[in-house]
Structures are given as structure tokens and as C-alpha cells.
Design a protein around this motif. Sequence first.
Motif, short mmCIF file in Angstrom:
data_model
loop_
_atom_site.label_atom_id
_atom_site.label_comp_id
_atom_site.label_asym_id
_atom_site.label_seq_id
_atom_site.Cartn_x
_atom_site.Cartn_y
_atom_site.Cartn_z
N ARG A 254 0.85 -1.19 0.00
CA ARG A 254 0.00 0.00 0.00
C ARG A 254 0.89 1.24 0.00
O ARG A 254 1.90 1.30 0.71
CB ARG A 254 -0.91 0.01 1.23
N TRP A 255 0.50 2.24 -0.80
CA TRP A 255 1.27 3.47 -0.92
C TRP A 255 0.53 4.63 -0.27
O TRP A 255 -0.60 4.94 -0.65
CB TRP A 255 1.54 3.79 -2.39
N ASP A 256 1.17 5.25 0.71
CA ASP A 256 0.64 6.45 1.35
C ASP A 256 1.32 7.64 0.66
O ASP A 256 2.47 7.96 0.97
CB ASP A 256 0.96 6.43 2.84
N ALA A 257 0.62 8.27 -0.26
CA ALA A 257 1.22 9.34 -1.05
C ALA A 257 1.55 10.56 -0.22
O ALA A 257 2.51 11.30 -0.51
CB ALA A 257 0.28 9.73 -2.20
N HIS A 258 0.77 10.80 0.83
CA HIS A 258 1.00 11.98 1.67
C HIS A 258 2.30 11.82 2.48
O HIS A 258 3.12 12.74 2.55
CB HIS A 258 -0.17 12.19 2.61
N ALA A 259 2.49 10.63 3.05
CA ALA A 259 3.66 10.39 3.89
C ALA A 259 4.84 9.82 3.12
O ALA A 259 5.96 9.78 3.63
CB ALA A 259 3.29 9.44 5.03
N GLY A 260 4.61 9.35 1.88
CA GLY A 260 5.67 8.70 1.13
C GLY A 260 6.10 7.41 1.77
O GLY A 260 7.29 7.12 1.89
N ARG A 261 5.12 6.58 2.17
CA ARG A 261 5.41 5.38 2.94
C ARG A 261 4.77 4.15 2.31
O ARG A 261 3.62 4.20 1.83
CB ARG A 261 4.92 5.54 4.37
N LEU A 262 5.50 3.04 2.30
CA LEU A 262 5.02 1.76 1.80
C LEU A 262 4.69 0.83 2.96
O LEU A 262 5.42 0.79 3.96
CB LEU A 262 6.08 1.09 0.92
N THR A 263 3.60 0.06 2.81
CA THR A 263 3.21 -0.93 3.81
C THR A 263 2.89 -2.23 3.10
O THR A 263 2.12 -2.24 2.12
CB THR A 263 1.97 -0.47 4.60
N ALA A 264 3.45 -3.33 3.55
CA ALA A 264 3.22 -4.63 2.91
C ALA A 264 1.77 -5.05 3.06
O ALA A 264 1.16 -4.87 4.12
CB ALA A 264 4.14 -5.69 3.52
N VAL A 265 1.21 -5.63 1.99
CA VAL A 265 -0.17 -6.11 2.00
C VAL A 265 -0.22 -7.62 1.81
O VAL A 265 -0.78 -8.35 2.63
CB VAL A 265 -1.01 -5.41 0.91
N SER A 266 0.35 -8.11 0.71
CA SER A 266 0.30 -9.54 0.41
C SER A 266 1.33 -9.86 -0.66
O SER A 266 1.94 -8.95 -1.24
CB SER A 266 -1.10 -9.95 -0.09
N HIS A 267 1.54 -11.15 -0.91
CA HIS A 267 2.43 -11.54 -2.00
C HIS A 267 2.01 -12.89 -2.55
O HIS A 267 1.35 -13.68 -1.86
CB HIS A 267 3.89 -11.55 -1.56
N VAL A 268 2.41 -13.15 -3.79
CA VAL A 268 2.13 -14.42 -4.44
C VAL A 268 3.43 -14.94 -5.06
O VAL A 268 4.29 -14.16 -5.49
CB VAL A 268 1.05 -14.30 -5.53
N ALA A 269 3.57 -16.26 -5.10
CA ALA A 269 4.72 -16.90 -5.75
C ALA A 269 4.34 -17.23 -7.19
O ALA A 269 3.21 -17.66 -7.47
CB ALA A 269 5.12 -18.16 -5.00
N LEU A 270 5.30 -17.05 -8.09
CA LEU A 270 5.04 -17.38 -9.49
C LEU A 270 5.05 -18.89 -9.72
O LEU A 270 4.32 -19.39 -10.59
CB LEU A 270 6.07 -16.73 -10.40
N ASP A 271 5.88 -19.60 -8.98
CA ASP A 271 6.02 -21.05 -9.18
C ASP A 271 5.41 -21.82 -8.01
O ASP A 271 5.29 -21.29 -6.90
CB ASP A 271 7.49 -21.42 -9.34
N ALA A 272 5.07 -23.08 -8.27
CA ALA A 272 4.48 -23.93 -7.23
C ALA A 272 5.48 -24.20 -6.12
O ALA A 272 6.69 -24.13 -6.34
CB ALA A 272 4.02 -25.24 -7.85
N PRO A 273 5.00 -24.52 -4.91
CA PRO A 273 5.91 -24.76 -3.78
C PRO A 273 6.97 -25.82 -4.06
O PRO A 273 8.10 -25.72 -3.60
CB PRO A 273 4.96 -25.20 -2.66
N GLY A 274 6.62 -26.85 -4.83
CA GLY A 274 7.57 -27.93 -5.09
C GLY A 274 8.47 -27.70 -6.29
O GLY A 274 9.25 -28.58 -6.65
N TYR A 275 8.38 -26.54 -6.89
CA TYR A 275 9.20 -26.25 -8.07
C TYR A 275 10.68 -26.28 -7.71
O TYR A 275 11.12 -25.67 -6.73
CB TYR A 275 8.82 -24.88 -8.63
#
Length: 381
Positions: A254-275
Motif C-alpha cells: 500500500r502506498w501512502d502518497a502523503h507520507a511517502g510510505r510503503l506498507t506490505a499487504v500480500s504476496h504471491v509466488a510465481l512457481d508452485a511450492p515444489g518447483y
Amino acid sequence: MKNYVFVAGMAALLTSSAMAAPRCAGPACDGTLVLVGTHTGGPGQGIFAAKLDPKTGALTALGLAAEVERPTWLTRDPGRSQIYAVSETGNDGKSQGGVYALAVDRGTGRLSMRSRVASGGGGATNLAYDARLSTVFVANYGGGQVTAIPVARNGTLSAVVSTQVNSGSGPHPRQKSAHAHGVTVSPDGQYVLSPDLGADKVFVYRWSKDALTPAATPSIAFAPGSGPRHLVFSIDGRFVFVDTELTGEVHTLRWDAHAGRLTAVSHVALDAPGYTGTRSAAELATSSDGRFLYVSNRGSNLLHVFAIDRVGGALREIQRIACGGTSPWSFGFDPSGRWLIVTNEASSNLAVFAVDRAKGTLAATSNSLAVPKPVAVTFLP
């Protein structure tokens, strides 16, 4: 009366000049000009040109556009027939990289150098041009420097006016020091963000009065060994998407344009866990309407398409498709949005995909073009 005569005379002069202006003439005039940056250098190597047929997606080679040493990133100046290119040299720390301003001959695709300046660090690898700020920002991979280079009114480059140096390291053998891999200007032009592969961080710098300074929250950290590579803002500016080269993931922040601050939201892997192969995210970009995110996967030789949740920024994969070659370093959408061209570095070819703009999905075509070690692409309509 005198004013009327002056205005009328100027109008006639402008009309006459416009009528007399030469029309585009040459093999590139009946299509979209495609310029390709490469991992090559030396005589007969550098930036190559091609013509894209906007109706069929067919590519026609136009040959060498300019000899530039390792022009690994290109970006277009939307207000001029001109591009800016890096010369990714100096990664050994003994010299600086370079940044070029190159005028484009729209008829032939040939480029002529208007100016060249030092990049302010070793291994210039990525740049962003902001016309509002009349500035080119550069990520220097070799030493972690993020620099600002003014663009004069005539489009030529001045010397570096401001430099910040990313700092940090990570557990991977490629992370012994900071390596600025990307640079992106915030939608309001007040901040410059730099994903750093070596430091496992995205650095945030304030841009004001021709100077870069660390933001109040100067960076956000990723898991050790991630290797942030590139980032892109969502169309509404509320989110930032970052891909990680060493772990093959895409992160939503998430981007806070007023404060210039980033906050983690989520992530996804491109490859399967067993790759068990190499995990290596490379390029990412959003669709022009902001509904979809596209990511290239150099490890699996795939392109991934994600639907973007406009409320929370979460990503949902809707397609993965073979990249049409090996090691899809980067890609770009043509100005119409109908075609996506992938630069497959290891197989030395461009591959063209048709874009379903309603569904966001890609379809492979038979259109391909041999180019030595392509890694970046930009378009001139």
C-alpha cells in the motif's frame, strides 16, 4: 488593425509551413516503430529497430539503430522523437555507466546521439523519465546509486544534479552490497522509489528542488534473499507491485502518497511450492485500464497474468503461458494495447502476443523476430 494584420500573417505563415513540412518517408512509416535494447556491444551491436504492423502484429527487421554498449534499458520521451537509453558499463566499480539522449528518425528507425552523460554510478541498469520534472532518474546496479539528470528544453542531458546511495546486503551470493535495480517516479512526482536487489529493500526518496533526499520512512524491507527488481504503481496510485528476482514472487504494497510510505499487504509466488528450478521474476506492468498485472518469469520461461483487486490490491492469477523463447527479460505493450512483445534474451528473439483487452489474457502468435540478446523494448507510434 495592425494587430490583425500581424496575427493573420502569422497564421498564414504557420499554415504554409505546415503544408510544406516533409512527410515521413521510409520503411518504418507505415507501422509502429519498435526499438530494442540488448546485452550486446561493439561494432554492429547495440540498439536494434523493427516495424510492427498494428493490424497483424507482424514484425519486420530494420537493422541496427545505434551502436551503444550494453543498452539494457530504453524509455521514450513522449514529447519528442527521442529516447533515453542506459549504457550498462562500470559494474566492476572502475568506471561509471552512461545515459544517452538519442533522436529517432521515424522513417528509418535509425538513432543519432544528441548527448551522453555519465550516470553517476557503475552499471546504469534502469531509468525513468518524467516530463513534468524534466528529469531522468537512473538506477545504477554496480554501486547502488540512484541519480537525477536534468533534461534541457531542447531534450539534451545535463550532468547529474543529485545522488543518493542505497545501502545494505543479503544472504545470496549476488547480495554482497546494494544493487539498485529499478527506479520509478510516484504518480504525483514527489517521490522516487528504487527496488534494490542487493539490500532486499525498496528505498523511497523525496524529490524537491532538484534534490533527492531520504523520505521520512526511507525504505521497506523484504525477506532476506528476495532480491527486489522492478516495481509499478496501480492505476489509481494506491498500491505498488514489486517483483523479486531471487525468489520469484510478486508483492503488493500500500502506498501512502502523503507520507511517502510503503506498507506490505500480500504476496504471491510465481512457481508452485515444489518447483525445483530457478525462481526468477523479471518484468512487470499493468494494463492501461489498471485491471490486470503482467509478469515475466525467467526461471520457468512463462508469462503470468493476474487480475488486480482494485479494493485491496490482492492478485489472482488468471493465466500462465509460455513466453515464446527462453529467458523473458522484459516486455512491452504497443501503443494500441493490442500486442505484447517479449524480449527473450537467451534465445535471442522477440515474441509477439495478442492481448484480449477485455479479459486480460494473452494468445501466442507466429510472429517472432531474431534480435541478439534482447532485454528491453520501447515503441514510437
